[in-house]
Structure formats: structure tokens, C-alpha cells
Design a protein around this motif. Structure first.
Motif, PDB file in Angstrom:
ATOM      1  N   ALA A 140       0.819  -1.305  -0.192  1.00 25.81           N
ATOM      2  CA  ALA A 140       0.048  -0.132   0.323  1.00 25.81           C
ATOM      3  C   ALA A 140       0.963   1.215  -0.079  1.00 25.81           C
ATOM      4  N   ARG A 163      -6.447  -6.332  -0.916  1.00 26.71           N
ATOM      5  CA  ARG A 163      -5.897  -5.356   0.255  1.00 26.71           C
ATOM      6  C   ARG A 163      -7.130  -5.605   1.335  1.00 26.71           C
ATOM      7  N   HIS A 164      -6.622  -5.810   2.553  1.00 27.14           N
ATOM      8  CA  HIS A 164      -7.223  -6.033   3.880  1.00 27.14           C
ATOM      9  C   HIS A 164      -7.983  -4.876   4.083  1.00 27.14           C
ATOM     10  N   SER A 167      -6.743  -1.590   6.463  1.00 36.79           N
ATOM     11  CA  SER A 167      -5.313  -2.106   6.664  1.00 36.79           C
ATOM     12  C   SER A 167      -4.300  -1.608   5.734  1.00 36.79           C
ATOM     13  N   GLU A 168      -3.156  -1.666   5.874  1.00 33.44           N
ATOM     14  CA  GLU A 168      -2.063  -1.237   4.943  1.00 33.44           C
ATOM     15  C   GLU A 168      -1.487  -2.494   4.246  1.00 33.44           C
ATOM     16  N   VAL A 170      -1.507  -6.023   1.887  1.00 33.21           N
ATOM     17  CA  VAL A 170      -2.153  -6.454   0.798  1.00 33.21           C
ATOM     18  C   VAL A 170      -1.656  -7.772   0.284  1.00 33.21           C
ATOM     19  N   ASP A 171      -2.395  -8.700   0.011  1.00 32.81           N
ATOM     20  CA  ASP A 171      -2.149 -10.011  -0.223  1.00 32.81           C
ATOM     21  C   ASP A 171      -1.915  -9.962  -1.836  1.00 32.81           C
TER      22      ASP A 171
END
Length: 328
Positions: A140, A163-164, A167-168, A170-171
Motif C-alpha cells: 500500500a 487489500r485487507h 489495513s495497509e 495487501v495479499d
């Protein structure tokens, strides 16, 4: 509507991509044209047969290899100069000019300028891509993006980025081409499959040479070379490989099957008629000599003996014909 246009629209209509007004016009044409009506019936029957068989998805490794070969081929293309791209864009835009010449000309000038700038940036990006691809983990925060130092193999493709929430984090889901190693005997089906795949390795002549040599040796020894697979791989190498050494090995591996397999016989006859290497053509004559009494083989040998541009090939063909039995 003429029949040529009708044939094009028949294909679009079969897949539901023809506008309604054109579909009505096509129906009127088909009502009075039996030839086009038969064409549509045959296409619909073919479409029905195709849908009856399940669609087999290609193996992910095959897709990844194909994508990498395409990228390598694109990287090998010399980049067009800016004036070539500019000229091509002008020609393309001129072909699309309609009834508003002033507005079209303004759009042309603006599009050409944008295209030139975009083409320059694209060429720069391709040059950087060719110089070395470094896979990057998507983060992110741009400052957190780091190369994938732990990845042991090249990234084949990225399939998803999620992106969760709040949250910052990222999957990133990606696939890799992971080098593998296998050891086994030449009788092992897995080893044979890999050898057949290696015989079509366009990027390495050495790999093709080794694999075709091993497959040919197996066929000469009569080791499980009776059905499809290895024999087909050798015929493909004989017909299409660019290396004379590889083609010669493939020809030698097919020798035992010239008499019993018409497909092999046809491949050897093609080599005699079309191959650019005199050694391969001479070896093809030697392999065809045991079946020289066959009408088709005798006809090809007679043609080569009388009209081939190579004197040695003409001589060898005449000698083979002189030793062949003649059936009354």
C-alpha cells in the motif's frame, strides 16, 4: 448481400454477435440462397459437435512457458523509430477519416502527438523490461515495495491482489516457474514425456539434439516405440527442426518403421523431396530402398533420379531403383 459477406455474417450470427438488422438481412439472403443455407447448417453442426466435448484447460506451466516465450520474442523485436510510429499512426488515422475533415484533422494532429509521446514512453518501458525484470511485492505504501529476494524462480503471472479492509496489508497471489529435477530410466513414462517435450524446445538446440538422440536410440533398439508419442515426436523433428544434426538423428530413429508405418514413410519421402541437406536426403534414400517396390516410393525415386539438381542424389536414387524388385 453477396455470398462472401453472408459467409462472414453466418459466423457472427452463430455466436450471437450479429446485430439484429444485419441478422434480418442475412435471413432474407439465406431464404433465397441454398449454398449459404448449407454453409450455415454445417457451421451450426460443427458448433454443436464442439460443445459436446468438454473444454480442457491448459496446464498452468504450459501457459506460463508460452507467455515467457512470447515475451522473449517481443523483446527480440527491434523497436520502431519515432518517425516510423508517427507515420504508421498517420496512415491509420487517415484511413478512418469520415465526413468531418476539419474536426478529423484536429483529432489526427492531437492523436499523433499523443501517440508519439506514448510510443516513446512505451519503448522506454520495454527497454527497461528487457534489461531485467525484477518482481516486486505490491504494498500500500510505495516506500515499502521491495524486490522479492526470497523468490527462487521467475514470476510467471500475478492472479490476484487483495487489500485487507482498514489495513495497509495487501495479499498478492502469483505463480512461479519452479525448476524441477527428475532422474529415471529411459523406460520411465515420465522421462519419455519430458524427452518428447524437450525435442520441441525452440530455445536450445543442444537440448533438442540430446533429446532426439535419446529417443532415436530407443526406437532403433525397438524399445516401446510402436505406438504414438515418440515416433510422432521424431517425425515432427524430421519435418520442422532447423538443425540438420537433429533432423538426421530423427531420420535414423525412424528407420525401423518405414516399412510398417505409412506416416513414417510419407515423412521420409518428404525429407527426400524437400530437405535442404544432402546427407539427410541420401540417408532417406537408403531407408526407402527396402520399400522401393512400392508404387509411390518408386515414383518419387524416379522423379528424383531424373530431375534432381544434385548429381549425387540422382546417382543414389538410380542405384536404389536398380536394386529394387519390379512386380509385374
Amino acid at each position: 448481400m453477396n455470398c462472401e459477406l453472408a459467409h462472414e455474417r453466418i459466423v457472427l450470427a452463430a455466436y450471437g454477435e450479429l446485430p439484429d438488422e444485419q441478422a434480418h438481412e442475412l435471413d432474407r439472403h439465406l431464404a433465397g440462397c441454398s449454398e449459404c443455407s448449407v454453409e450455415r447448417q454445417q457451421l451450426l453442426a460443427l458448433k454443436t459437435l464442439a460443445t459436446a466435448h468438454p473444454v480442457v484447460e491448459p496446464h498452468p506451466n504450459f501457459v506460463a512457458r508460452s507467455r515467457m516465450r512470447l515475451e522473449e520474442a517481443l523483446d527480440a523485436l527491434p523497436p520502431k523509430s519515432w518517425y516510423e510510429r508517427f507515420g504508421q499512426r498517420i496512415l491509420n488515422n487517415f484511413s478512418n477519416l469520415q465526413a468531418a475533415p476539419v474536426a478529423a484533422l484536429l483529432l489526427l494532429i492531437a492523436g499523433a502527438g499523443a501517440g508519439t509521446l506514448g510510443g516513446y514512453e512505451y519503448a522506454q518501458a520495454r527497454a527497461a523490461h528487457a534489461a531485467g525484470r525484477v518482481p516486486v511485492v505490491v504494498a500500500a505504501n510505495a516506500e515499502l515495495a521491495q524486490p522479492i529476494a526470497a523468490a527462487p524462480a521467475e514470476v510467471a503471472n500475478i492472479s490476484s491482489i487483495v487489500r485487507h479492509p482498514n489495513s495497509e496489508i495487501v495479499d498478492v497471489t502469483y505463480s512461479q516457474l519452479v525448476p524441477q529435477h527428475i532422474e529415471g530410466s529411459l523406460d520411465d513414462p515420465a522421462i519419455r514425456q519430458l524427452l518428447m517435450l524437450a525435442s520441441q524446445n525452440a530455445s536450445s538446440q543442444g537440448v533438442r539434439d540430446d533429446s532426439v538422440g535419446l529417443l532415436a536410440a530407443e526406437c532403433r533398439a525397438g524399445h516401446a516405440c510402436q505406438g504414438e508419442g515418440i515416433r510422432d515426436a521424431l517425425m515432427v523433428a524430421l519435418r520442422y527442426d532447423k538443425s540438420e544434426a537433429v533432423r538426421l538423428k530423427a531420420l535414423e530413429g525412424l528407420q525401423l518403421y518405414v516399412a510398417q508405418d505409412m506416416r513414417v514413410r510419407d515423412a521420409v519421402l518428404e525429407a527426400l523431396l524437400n530437405d535442404s541437406d544432402a546427407r539427410i536426403r541420401s540417408a532417406a534414400i537408403s531407408e526407402l530402398e527396402p520399400v522401393a517396390a512400392d508404387t509411390g516410393v518408386r515414383q518419387v525415386l524416379s522423379t528424383v533420379a531424373n530431375s534432381d539438381h544434385n548429381p549425387h542424389i540422382r546417382t543414389v536414387s538410380r542405384e536404389a531403383l536398380s536394386r529394387a524388385p519390379v512386380f509385374q
